[in-house]
Design a protein around this motif. Structure first.
Motif, PDB file in Angstrom:
ATOM      1  N   TYR A 162      22.419  17.171  21.115  1.00 27.21           N
ATOM      2  CA  TYR A 162      21.688  18.244  21.707  1.00 27.21           C
ATOM      3  C   TYR A 162      21.366  18.287  23.079  1.00 27.21           C
ATOM      4  CZ  TYR A 162      20.733  20.405  17.291  1.00 27.21           C
ATOM      5  OH  TYR A 162      21.305  20.642  15.594  1.00 27.21           O
ATOM      6  N   LYS A 169      25.885  21.428   4.170  1.00 30.69           N
ATOM      7  CA  LYS A 169      26.057  21.607   5.454  1.00 30.69           C
ATOM      8  C   LYS A 169      26.319  21.138   7.066  1.00 30.69           C
ATOM      9  CE  LYS A 169      23.664  25.608   4.069  1.00 30.69           C
ATOM     10  NZ  LYS A 169      24.840  26.185   3.970  1.00 30.69           N
ATOM     11  N   PHE A 226      27.636  25.888  16.769  1.00 33.69           N
ATOM     12  CA  PHE A 226      26.717  27.383  17.174  1.00 33.69           C
ATOM     13  C   PHE A 226      25.385  26.623  17.879  1.00 33.69           C
ATOM     14  CE2 PHE A 226      27.527  28.341  13.370  1.00 33.69           C
ATOM     15  CZ  PHE A 226      28.860  29.975  13.354  1.00 33.69           C
ATOM     16  N   ASP A 227      25.421  25.693  18.626  1.00 35.38           N
ATOM     17  CA  ASP A 227      24.568  24.497  19.826  1.00 35.38           C
ATOM     18  C   ASP A 227      25.058  25.151  21.244  1.00 35.38           C
ATOM     19  OD1 ASP A 227      21.742  23.502  20.769  1.00 35.38           O
ATOM     20  OD2 ASP A 227      23.489  22.546  20.913  1.00 35.38           O
ATOM     21  N   LYS A 243      21.205  12.479  16.912  1.00 36.43           N
ATOM     22  CA  LYS A 243      20.815  14.236  17.406  1.00 36.43           C
ATOM     23  C   LYS A 243      20.656  14.422  18.253  1.00 36.43           C
ATOM     24  CE  LYS A 243      21.218  16.414  13.376  1.00 36.43           C
ATOM     25  NZ  LYS A 243      21.103  16.882  11.971  1.00 36.43           N
ATOM     26  N   GLN A 244      19.412  14.515  19.130  1.00 42.33           N
ATOM     27  CA  GLN A 244      18.433  14.333  20.160  1.00 42.33           C
ATOM     28  C   GLN A 244      19.225  14.672  20.729  1.00 42.33           C
ATOM     29  OE1 GLN A 244      15.869  16.724  19.365  1.00 42.33           O
ATOM     30  NE2 GLN A 244      15.517  15.697  17.269  1.00 42.33           N
ATOM     31  N   ASP A 264      26.932  21.134  15.821  1.00 40.39           N
ATOM     32  CA  ASP A 264      27.377  22.512  15.099  1.00 40.39           C
ATOM     33  C   ASP A 264      27.107  23.193  16.483  1.00 40.39           C
ATOM     34  OD1 ASP A 264      25.531  24.543  15.285  1.00 40.39           O
ATOM     35  OD2 ASP A 264      23.149  23.357  15.611  1.00 40.39           O
ATOM     36  N   VAL A 278      35.738  29.305  12.169  1.00 46.17           N
ATOM     37  CA  VAL A 278      34.257  28.640  12.687  1.00 46.17           C
ATOM     38  C   VAL A 278      35.378  27.343  13.399  1.00 46.17           C
ATOM     39  CG1 VAL A 278      32.222  27.924  12.994  1.00 46.17           C
ATOM     40  CG2 VAL A 278      32.591  30.063  11.591  1.00 46.17           C
TER      41      VAL A 278
END
Ligand code: ADP
Ligand code: MG
Lengths: 588, 441
Positions: free
Chosen positions: A564, A428, A513-514, A560-561, A511, A247
Motif C-alpha cells: 500500500y 475476496k 481500487f487502491d 501488505k502495508q 487491490d 474490473v
C-alpha cells in the motif's frame, strides 16, 4: 461487389429482427441494406439467400414494420470509416458517434458520422512525389491527441501506384485531397485522410507476422509475474459472474503500456461503460502524462442495444485496432464479453432454423472465434516498423462451467488463459485469477524467455518457476492437512502451505481500487518477488503448527502495508525494516 | 383499455391454431402490433407473406376458427400521468382496484434504450438499515439488483422493508405470478405505511394467464420512465418474481417451436432479461430508476440458466439464506455482491468501510473452513475456535435481516467483534485505520 444499379426489394416476412426480403436483382452475402419504415431507414445485413429471398438481420427493433415495405441494397458490406479523430470517441457497434445523437434515448434509424468533417488537422508529408506505394504505405502524418496518426494509402487499393502529388505541410480537413496516386494504366486516384474498410475482413497491409516476443506490461502482478502476455499476444479471461472479469479488464486498459486502447463493451452493462466515460477523462496515462481518454476509443453495444449490432461491435473494434496497428502503434484491444457475441450468433442461427451445435450454438462457432483471434498479433510493416494488437477477451461461461462451447472454442484460439475462480472471488482474493490452472503459452517461447532474461533479469524466469512451484506445493500441503488434520502432518507441511499463502497474499492479491497497489511496475514486481522468495527460502523456528500461521500472518500483514506504500518511500522502508526485524528473530 | 375503433376491419377466418397462437390472412399489419382475438388480447409475433401469427396472451382454449379478429394498429401502451399514484393495475394497464381508468399521455411500452453517453454514473447511496446490505453490499440509486432466494425465504417482506426505507419518490411494483396472499401482503404493507399514493402496482397473480406476465416489467418501467424522466423523480421498481417471468418466456418459445438452450430456456434469455434490467439508470437531470428484483432459486442452485443469466446482467445479487446456527435468515456475504458499492463506500460512508468489510468477510470465510474441519472430525486450533465464535456473533449482530441500524454503527460493531476475537495482525487492516478504530489492546 461492383454493380451499376442498386438492387431493391420488398419485405416478405418478419420474425423478430430477422426479415425476409424479396429482391429484384443481385445481392451479396453480408451486404448492407436499408428497410424503409415510415420516415425511418433501418439498417440490416444479408446473412442468407434462398432464391429471390434475402434473409437479413436488422440492427434495430422491427416493431411496426409491415410486409411490402421497400428495401434498398447498398452495394457494400458493413464498413467503418477510418481517419483521424477516432480516438476518445464513443461509438456504438456500427461506429455511430453516440455523442452526436440528440436526446436521452437512442432513436431507431439515427445514424451519425463517426468522423469530424470540419476540424482541420496539421498534416506533415512523409512520402515523396515519385515514390512507389501500395496499400497501407504512409503518405503523411497528423497528431491525433498525442498519437502520431499516419495517413496511409487506403487498404482497399490493391495495386502498385506512383505518388503523383502530395499536399504540403499545413492544415486540412479529413475530406480534402492530400495526395494523388496513379496506377500502371495511368488512372489517377485522389486520396483524402479517410478510407473505408469492411469490418469482417482482416486488414493485411503488413509484411510479416512473427510470433510475439516482447512482454507487454499490465501492472497486474499475477499476469506480468506469473503468466505474462506479450505485445501482439492473445489472452482470455473466463469466469462466472462477479468474479472480476470487468474490473481486471479495466485495470489492464488503464495501466498497460499501449499507445492506443480500444474497448469493445459487447452486450454488457451500460453503467460499466459510463464508468469509463467518467473516469478516463480524469485519469493520467502514466507514460505520456496526458489523460487516458486521449488514447482510448470505446465501442459500446450494451446488453440492451440491438443484438445484431452486438456481433458487429467486436469486428468494428478489431478493424479500428488494425488501422492503428498499421501506423506502427502498440494497440491493446479488449472485448467484454465475447460470450455475448457468441450468444448473438446463436439467437440468429436459431431464427434461421439452422442445425444447432452444442448448447444450441452455431456449428462453426469455434472457427468463428479462432478466425477473430487470429487478427491480433505483432507485425512488421512494409517500411520496417512494427505494430501490434494485443487482444484480451472475457468469456462468461454459462453456470460457471468451463466445459461449454465458447470457453472451449476460445481456449483453442487464445494463448493466455486467465481463469477466474469462484472460490477465490468468494473469499475476496482479488484478482481472482486461479494461479494453478491459468497459463501463458508465451512462457514456453524461447524468444520470449530470451527477452525476459534480457529486460527483466537473468534469474527472473527461474524465480517465476520457483514461485509457481511453491504455490503448487502449498496447495498439495493444504490438501494433505485437510485429509490428515493439523497435527496429522509434519510441521513442514504447515511451513509449505503458509509459504504459498505468503506468495498468494503479497504477489497475487492486488487491490484494484487502491491508488498505489492497483498498478505495479515491473521493477517493483521484481523487487517484491525476490524479497518474498527470500522468505520462502529461509527456515524458521516454530513452537508448534499454530505458531506457523501466527508468524506468517504477521509477515503477510507487513508486506501488505508495503504494497500500500509508495515504492521505496520512507513508509515503505519503515515497514521493510520492521519485517527484517521480525524475520531475524525467527531464523533458524 | 378495451378498445374498438370505428371502421376497423374484422377478420373471421383463422387458418392455424396452436395452444398459444392463431394464424390468419391479413394485410397492412405491423410487427409487434396488438390485436383482439375472440375478445382476448393478442400480439403479432410473425409475419410471413399475407399470413399473420398472433400470440394470444390468455391462450387459445375455446377459440373457434371463425373467431373475430381485429388489429389495433399499435404496440402495447400505457397512459401515464400523476393519476397513476396509489393505483393497482393488471398486466395490460387496466385498473383492478375498482377505480376509474387513468387519463394521461399514451406511451408505447418497451421503449428504446438510453444512449449510454447520456447516462450519469450512479452515486447516491441507498441506506436500508440492513447491515448485510449497507455494510457488505451497499446499494446505489440507478442500480439493478435481485434477491436470490429459495421460495421459502421471506424475500417479499425484505423487499418491502427495503422499499419503504429507501426514500424513493415513487415505488413501482411489478408483480408476476404473485399469489393472492402476497398481493394482499404488499397492499397492506404499503397501506399501513401510509405511503399508498407514492406507489403504483402492476400485478399478474397466479389466477391470471402466465403469458400475460411478459407485459408486466415493461408496464412498470414505462410508468417508471414517466416519473424519472418527465418528473425528475427517484423511482424504485420492484419486480417479483423474475423466475416466473422467465418461465413464461420459455412457455412461449416452446409453443413457437424454438430450439431451447440450457434448462429449456430460450437462447435469447440473456437479451430478454437485459432489456428489462438495463432500464435502471441515473439520468443527468436528477431522476433515476433503481430496480430491485426477486429471482427465486431451486434448492439454492445459482447455476440454473435463470439466476445465471440474471447475475451476468444485474449489478450484483443479494443472496438470502437461513443460518441454522442463529436460527435467522441472513444476507450471505459470500454469494452476495453489490457491484456499485465501490462508488460510495469509504466516500459517502466512513473511510474505513471498505477495509473493515473485506477483513470481516475474509475472517468469516476462515470460520467456514474451521467448520469443515470440525465436520471432518479434526481438532480445532485456538484460531479456529475464535473464528467460529466471531462468525456466530457477526451473523447474529450484522448479517441477519432483522438488523436495522445506521452504517457508522455497523462499522463500530464490526470493530468491536474484530477486536474481541482477533489480533491486529490477523485482521490485517491498513495501519491508519487500526490506529484510529481498534477496540482492545
Ligand atoms: N481486483 C479487485 N479488487 C477489489 N475488488 C474486486 C476486484 N475484482 C473484482 N472485485 C469486486 O468484484 C465485483 C465484480 O467484479 P466484475 O469485474 O464486475 O465481475 P465480472 O465482470 O466477472 O462479472 C466488483 O464490483 C468488485 O466489487
Ligand atoms: Mg463483467
Amino acid at each position: 461487389m461492383e454493380r451499376n444499379n442498386k438492387t431493391t426489394g420488398k419485405v416478405a416476412g418478419i420474425v423478430a429482427n430477422l426479415v425476409i426480403v424479396e429482391v429484384d436483382g443481385p445481392v451479396a452475402q453480408n451486404e448492407i441494406c436499408f428497410i424503409q419504415h415510415n420516415e425511418e431507414r433501418l439498417m440490416a445485413e444479408v446473412i442468407k439467400v434462398v432464391g429471390v429471398n434475402a434473409y437479413v438481420q436488422v440492427f434495430e427493433s422491427t416493431r411496426g414494420v409491415r410486409i411490402g415495405s421497400s428495401v434498398e441494397f447498398e452495394n457494400h458490406m458493413l464498413e467503418v470509416s477510418l481517419g483521424p479523430g477516432i480516438l476518445s470517441r464513443n461509438y456504438d457497434g456500427l461506429q455511430n458517434d453516440l455523442d452526436k445523437m440528440d436526446g436521452v434515448f437512442l432513436k431507431r434509424g439515427d445514424y451519425t458520422d463517426p468522423l469530424n468533417r470540419v476540424d482541420k488537422w496539421g498534416f506533415k508529408p512523409l512520402a515523396k512525389v515519385g515514390d512507389k506505394v501500395t496499400a497501407g504505405d504512409w503518405l503523411g502524418e497528423v497528431m491525433e491527441n498525442s498519437v502520431p496518426h499516419k495517413i496511409m494509402v487506403p487498404f482497399k487499393m490493391d495495386k502498385r501506384y506512383e505518388l503523383k502529388s502530395l499536399a504540403e505541410a499545413g492544415d486540412y480537413t479529413v475530406d480534402e485531397t492530400i495526395a494523388v496516386v496513379v496506377d500502371d494504366e495511368g488512372q489517377e486516384f485522389p486520396l483524402t485522410m479517410v478510407q473505408k474498410w469492411p469490418v469482417k475482413m482482416a486488414v493485411r497491409a503488413y509484411k510479416d507476422k512473427p510470433r510475439p516476443f516482447k512482454l507487454l506490461e499490465t501492472g497486474v502482478r499475477c499476469i506480468d509475474t506469473l503468466n505474462p502476455i506479450t505485445e501482439g499476444g492473445t489472452g482470455f479471461i473466463p469466469g462466472p459472474f462477479g468474479t472480476g472479469k470487468t474490473v481486471l479488464q479495466h485495470a489492464i486498459s488503464k495501466q498497460a503500456e499501449a499507445d492506443v486502447v480500444i474497448i469493445a463493451a459487447c452486450g454488457e452493462r451500460a453503467n460499466e461503460v459510463v464508468e469509463i466515460f467518467t473516469e478516463f477523462p480524469e485519469l493520467d496515462d502514466p507514460r505520456t502524462g496526458r489523460k487516458l481518454i486521449e488514447r482510448t476509443t470505446i465501442i459500446a453495444n450494451t446488453s440492451n442495444m440491438p443484438v445484431a449490432a452486438r456481433e458487429a461491435s467486436v469486428y468494428t473494434a478489431m478493424t479500428l485496432a488494425e488501422y492503428y496497428r498499421s501506423m506502427g502503434l502498440k494497440v491493446l484491444l479488449m472485448a467484454d464479453s465475447t460470450s455475448r457475441w457468441a450468444q448473438a450468433l446463436r439467437e440468429m442461427s436459431n431464427r434461421l432454423e439452422e442445425l444447432p451445435g452444442p448448447d444450441a450454438f452455431p456449428m462453426d462457432l469455434s472457427a468463428v472465434i479462432s478466425n477473430f483471434y487470429s487478427r491480433a498479433g505483432f507485425v512488421y510493416l512494409p517500411n520496417g516498423s512494427t505494430g501490434s494488437i494485443t487482444f484480451i477477451g472475457t468469456v462468461s461461461p454459462a453456470g460457471g462451467n468451463l466445459k461449454e462451447p465458447v470457453t472451449e472454442g476460445t481456449r483453442k484460439a487464445a494463448r493466455c488463459f486467465y481463469g477466474l475462480s469462484q472460490a477465490r472471488a468468494d473469499s475476496k482474493r482479488y484478482p481472482a485469477i486461479d494461479p494453478i490452472d491459468s497459463y501463458s503459452k508465451y512462457l514456453e517461447y524461447p524468444e520470449v524467455m530470451e527477452n525476459l532474461k534480457k529486460n527483466v533479469g537473468e534469474e527472473w524466469l527461474a524465480d517465476v518457476i520457483k514461485a509457481k512451484d511453491i504455490l503448487l506445493r502449498g496447495k498439495e500441503a493444504m490438501e494433505q492437512i485437510n485429509i490428515l488434520g493439523d497435527d496429522g502432518v509434519p510441521m513442514a507441511f504447515h511451513d509449505r502451505f503458509w509459504k504459498s499463502e505468503l506468495i498468494d497474499f503479497v504477489i497475487l492479491q492486488q487491490d484494484a481500487f487502491d491508488a498505489i497497489d492497483a498498478s505495479t511496475p515491473m521493477e517493483r514486481q521484481k523487487y517484491m518477488l525476490s524479497s518474498v522468495l527470500g522468505v520462502a527460502d529461509a527456515e524458521f523456528k516454530y513452537k508448534g503448527f499454530e505458531d506457523v500461521s501466527v508468524f506468517f500472518k504477521e509477515v503477510i500483514n507487513i508486506y501488505k502495508q508495503m504494497n500500500y506504500a509508495e515504492f521505496e518511500s520512507d513508509d515503505f522502508k519503515k515497514h521493510e525494516s520492521a519485517l527484517q526485524e521480525l524475520l531475524k528473530g525467527r531464523m533458524n | 383499455m378495451m378498445e374498438s375503433q370505428a371502421f376497423q376491419k374484422i377478420y373471421t377466418q383463422l387458418i392455424n391454431m396452436t395452444k398459444a397462437t392463431v394464424t390468419l390472412k391479413a394485410k397492412g399489419v405491423g410487427y409487434d402490433e396488438m390485436a383482439m382475438v375472440h375478445g382476448r388480447r393478442a400480439q403479432v409475433v410473425k409475419l410471413m407473406g399475407d399470413l399473420v401469427t398472433l400470440q394470444v396472451f390468455a391462450g387459445t382454449e375455446g377459440i373457434p376458427t371463425n373467431a373475430e379478429v381485429t388489429f389495433l394498429g399499435r404496440p402495447p401502451q400505457l397512459k401515464v400521468s400523476e393519476e397513476l399514484g396509489g393505483r393497482f393495475f393488471d398486466a395490460y394497464g387496466d385498473p383492478i382496484d375498482g377505480g376509474p381508468q387513468v387519463e394521461g399521455e399514451i406511451r408505447d411500452i418497451g421503449s428504446p434504450s438510453v444512449n449510454p453517453v447520456r447516462r450519469k454514473q450512479p452515486s447516491q447511496l441507498i441506506a436500508t438499515g440492513i447491515a448485510g446490505i449497507d455494510l457488505n453490499n451497499s446499494l446505489v440509486s440507478g442500480q439493478k439488483i435481485p434477491f436470490f432466494a429459495d421460495p421459502d425465504q421471506p424475500y417479499n417482506q425484505v423487499m418491502a422493508n427495503v422499499a419503504l426505507r429507501a426514500k424513493a419518490d415513487k415505488i413501482i411494483l411489478g408483480g408476476m405470478g404473485l399469489t393472492n396472499d402476497d398481493y394482499l401482503f404488499f397492499k397492506n404493507v404499503f397501506q399501513n405505511a401510509g405511503e399508498l399514493d407514492r406507489i403504483v402496482s402492476f400485478v399478474n397473480t397466479t389466477e391470471n394467464p402466465p403469458v400475460e406476465r411478459l407485459l408486466v416489467p415493461d408496464m412498470a418501467l414505462t410508468a417508471a420512465e414517466y416519473f424519472a424522466v418527465d418528473k425528475n423523480e427517484s423511482v424504485l421498481v420492484l419486480l417479483t418474481d423474475m423466475t416466473l417471468f422467465a418461465d413464461a418466456l420459455s412457455i412461449v418459445s416452446n409453443r413457437m417451436d424454438q430450439i431451447p438452450s440450457k434448462d429449456s430456456m430460450p437462447g435469447s434469455l440473456y437479451s430478454d432479461l437485459a432489456r428489462i434490467y438495463e432500464k435502471a439508470v441515473q439520468f443527468p437531470s436528477g431522476g433515476s430508476i433503481t430496480i430491485i428484483a426477486v429471482t427465486t432459486l431451486s434448492g439454492g442452485d445459482i447455476t440454473h440458466a435463470i439466476p445465471d443469466n440474471t447475475g451476468y446482467i444485474t449489478e450484483g445479487q443479494l443472496f438470502l439464506r437461513r443460518d441454522t446456527e442463529i436460527g435467522k435468515v441472513i444476507v450471505d456475504p459470500f454469494r452476495s455482491l453489490s457491484r456499485l458499492k465501490q462508488l460510495v463506500i469509504g466516500k459517502q460512508t466512513r473511510a474505513d468501510h471498505p477495509q473493515v468489510m473485506n477483513a470481516a468477510i475474509r475472517l468469516y470465510a476462515d470460520a467456514a473452513n474451521a467448520k469443515t474441519k470440525l465436520e471432518n472430525g479434526f481438532d480445532l486450533t485456538d484460531y479456529d475456535e475464535r473464528t467460529l465464535a466471531f462468525a456466530k456473533a457477526y451473523s447474529d449482530k450484522l448479517l441477519a435481516i432483522d438488523v436495522n441500524v445506521d452504517t457508522d454503527t455497523m462499522l463500530n460493531i464490526s470493530w468491536e467483534l474484530l477486536g474481541k476475537h482477533f489480533t491486529k495482525a490477523e485482521v490485517g487492516i491498513k495501519q491508519e485505520f487500526v490506529d484510529q478504530y481498534w477496540v482492545g489492546e
